[in-house]
Design a protein around this motif. Sequence first.
Motif, PDB file in Angstrom:
ATOM      1  N   ALA A 152       0.809  -1.212   0.000  1.00 26.35           N
ATOM      2  CA  ALA A 152       0.000   0.000   0.000  1.00 26.35           C
ATOM      3  C   ALA A 152       0.842   1.263   0.000  1.00 26.35           C
ATOM      4  O   ALA A 152       0.380   2.322  -0.421  1.00 26.35           O
ATOM      5  CB  ALA A 152      -0.925   0.002   1.212  1.00 26.35           C
ATOM      6  N   LEU A 153       2.075   1.166   0.492  1.00 31.03           N
ATOM      7  CA  LEU A 153       2.955   2.337   0.571  1.00 31.03           C
ATOM      8  C   LEU A 153       4.047   2.302  -0.479  1.00 31.03           C
ATOM      9  O   LEU A 153       5.041   3.018  -0.350  1.00 31.03           O
ATOM     10  CB  LEU A 153       3.580   2.426   1.967  1.00 31.03           C
ATOM     11  CG  LEU A 153       2.636   2.661   3.141  1.00 31.03           C
ATOM     12  CD1 LEU A 153       3.415   2.705   4.444  1.00 31.03           C
ATOM     13  CD2 LEU A 153       1.862   3.945   2.944  1.00 31.03           C
ATOM     14  N   THR A 234     -12.619   1.721   2.827  1.00 30.99           N
ATOM     15  CA  THR A 234     -12.214   1.214   4.149  1.00 30.99           C
ATOM     16  C   THR A 234     -10.708   1.323   4.335  1.00 30.99           C
ATOM     17  O   THR A 234     -10.228   1.694   5.410  1.00 30.99           O
ATOM     18  CB  THR A 234     -12.668  -0.242   4.307  1.00 30.99           C
ATOM     19  OG1 THR A 234     -14.071  -0.332   4.076  1.00 30.99           O
ATOM     20  CG2 THR A 234     -12.349  -0.754   5.696  1.00 30.99           C
ATOM     21  N   THR A 235      -9.960   1.019   3.297  1.00 29.73           N
ATOM     22  CA  THR A 235      -8.503   1.119   3.372  1.00 29.73           C
ATOM     23  C   THR A 235      -8.067   2.552   3.637  1.00 29.73           C
ATOM     24  O   THR A 235      -7.219   2.809   4.503  1.00 29.73           O
ATOM     25  CB  THR A 235      -7.874   0.612   2.065  1.00 29.73           C
ATOM     26  OG1 THR A 235      -8.255  -0.744   1.871  1.00 29.73           O
ATOM     27  CG2 THR A 235      -6.365   0.726   2.114  1.00 29.73           C
ATOM     28  N   ILE A 271      -2.611  -0.212  15.211  1.00 22.86           N
ATOM     29  CA  ILE A 271      -3.470  -1.316  14.765  1.00 22.86           C
ATOM     30  C   ILE A 271      -4.287  -0.907  13.542  1.00 22.86           C
ATOM     31  O   ILE A 271      -4.403  -1.650  12.553  1.00 22.86           O
ATOM     32  CB  ILE A 271      -4.372  -1.761  15.923  1.00 22.86           C
ATOM     33  CG1 ILE A 271      -3.533  -2.395  17.039  1.00 22.86           C
ATOM     34  CG2 ILE A 271      -5.417  -2.757  15.432  1.00 22.86           C
ATOM     35  CD1 ILE A 271      -4.330  -2.734  18.279  1.00 22.86           C
ATOM     36  N   ALA A 272      -4.872   0.294  13.585  1.00 23.13           N
ATOM     37  CA  ALA A 272      -5.671   0.751  12.444  1.00 23.13           C
ATOM     38  C   ALA A 272      -4.813   0.942  11.203  1.00 23.13           C
ATOM     39  O   ALA A 272      -5.217   0.581  10.090  1.00 23.13           O
ATOM     40  CB  ALA A 272      -6.389   2.056  12.811  1.00 23.13           C
ATOM     41  N   GLY A 276      -5.129  -1.063   7.657  1.00 24.69           N
ATOM     42  CA  GLY A 276      -5.292  -0.368   6.388  1.00 24.69           C
ATOM     43  C   GLY A 276      -4.214  -0.723   5.386  1.00 24.69           C
ATOM     44  O   GLY A 276      -4.483  -0.868   4.186  1.00 24.69           O
ATOM     45  N   LEU A 277      -2.989  -0.899   5.859  1.00 26.41           N
ATOM     46  CA  LEU A 277      -1.901  -1.266   4.947  1.00 26.41           C
ATOM     47  C   LEU A 277      -2.090  -2.677   4.412  1.00 26.41           C
ATOM     48  O   LEU A 277      -1.783  -2.950   3.243  1.00 26.41           O
ATOM     49  CB  LEU A 277      -0.558  -1.149   5.675  1.00 26.41           C
ATOM     50  CG  LEU A 277      -0.133   0.267   6.072  1.00 26.41           C
ATOM     51  CD1 LEU A 277       1.200   0.234   6.799  1.00 26.41           C
ATOM     52  CD2 LEU A 277      -0.046   1.172   4.859  1.00 26.41           C
ATOM     53  N   LEU A 278      -2.574  -3.587   5.249  1.00 22.18           N
ATOM     54  CA  LEU A 278      -2.813  -4.950   4.767  1.00 22.18           C
ATOM     55  C   LEU A 278      -3.911  -4.978   3.714  1.00 22.18           C
ATOM     56  O   LEU A 278      -3.808  -5.692   2.707  1.00 22.18           O
ATOM     57  CB  LEU A 278      -3.169  -5.855   5.945  1.00 22.18           C
ATOM     58  CG  LEU A 278      -2.046  -6.132   6.943  1.00 22.18           C
ATOM     59  CD1 LEU A 278      -2.545  -6.995   8.095  1.00 22.18           C
ATOM     60  CD2 LEU A 278      -0.863  -6.809   6.253  1.00 22.18           C
ATOM     61  N   LEU A 279      -4.981  -4.211   3.933  1.00 17.67           N
ATOM     62  CA  LEU A 279      -6.023  -4.138   2.920  1.00 17.67           C
ATOM     63  C   LEU A 279      -5.537  -3.439   1.656  1.00 17.67           C
ATOM     64  O   LEU A 279      -5.868  -3.850   0.536  1.00 17.67           O
ATOM     65  CB  LEU A 279      -7.252  -3.411   3.475  1.00 17.67           C
ATOM     66  CG  LEU A 279      -8.141  -4.186   4.454  1.00 17.67           C
ATOM     67  CD1 LEU A 279      -9.246  -3.281   4.973  1.00 17.67           C
ATOM     68  CD2 LEU A 279      -8.722  -5.425   3.776  1.00 17.67           C
TER      69      LEU A 279
END
Length: 371
Positions: A152-153, A234-235, A271-272, A276-279
């Motif tokens: 994601a990054l 959501t991400t 945690i959030a 978000g990075l995993l999604l």
Amino acid sequence: MRTPPPSRHLHPGAWWLWALGLATAASRTTNPLLLLLIAAVAGYVVAARRTDAPWAHAYGVFLRLGLLVLLIRLAFFIVLGGDVPGTHIIVTLPSVPLPHWAQGVRIGGPVSVEGLLFALYQALMLAVLLACVGAANALANPARLLRSMPGALYEAGVAVVVALTFAPNLVADVQRLRAARRLRGRTERGARALLTIGIPVLESALERSVSLAASMDTRGFGRTADVPAAVRRTTAALTLAGLLGVCVAAYGLLGADGSAWALPLLAAGVIAAVAGLLLGGRRAVRSRYRPDPWALREWLVAGSGIAVAAVVVSLGPGYTDALNPPVVPLAVPALPLLPAVAILAGLLPAFAAPLPPRRRPAAAPGPKGNR
């Protein structure tokens, strides 16, 4: 015969976590003895575990940059003054009268020893923070750091890595051009030498930018997979809320009274952000070739930096005067034992990190055979 231990590159994330831990400890104190100890720890680890790559010389550049920041801070205090009361006046500069709307600002006037020490302590903290960042730049391979970024990054990681490699590549270009001028018998000092070095450095930077853009386009940089709109929203919401929470929590940890609410907010933000990075990683269409392992040595290196930061932050309420020595009245700052021992734990990477592989020198050409 004893075989030497195998050499490998340490995970770049471990080096950055270690350096950020030292930087966090440096941000919590203005004691010059502790700050110099942090810089010495970082310098020793860099000398023990850096490679012969071009970015490995970044630590010295950041040290000189920190010295420049220190001198500029002292010069600003001498000219503009400060709000530190002092009784030991060194010199009284001619003052310039200012209008009434500029209350609290002065130009010139008395310069006290107490004010100079206060400015020196603050500037030394900034210089040591730069030294910690320079240590991470000198030890972490920027290409491996980019390869370890979450999907994601990835795009943002490319921009950050390109920015981080600017200083090491600039140093390498300047050193190469200065060596070429010495071989030609020309001077390397003065304004004229600076101009003759600056133009080739700028040309090399432009060529490197064009080559980087071409390689990124060839590798399909920016390709994304199709994911549902709900997943994208959501991400974005999780990542934005998590990073915002981490920033607010970091601000609270740096303050005096924010530890009670900052730690739970930091945990929730992390945690959030991770969720978000995993999604968000589902949108990245790329693969990793030979990913860097995260083994025991990485845990030791990263854990040493985190331990230094945690101990120094936790000792803050009980060592207020030792970590931030007052300048009024004048006194020699003392070296607190427990924070100093905690900072010395940052030396662990000099012994726990694996030896980096060295570049093999080019073999000398042998005698030509008969054709």
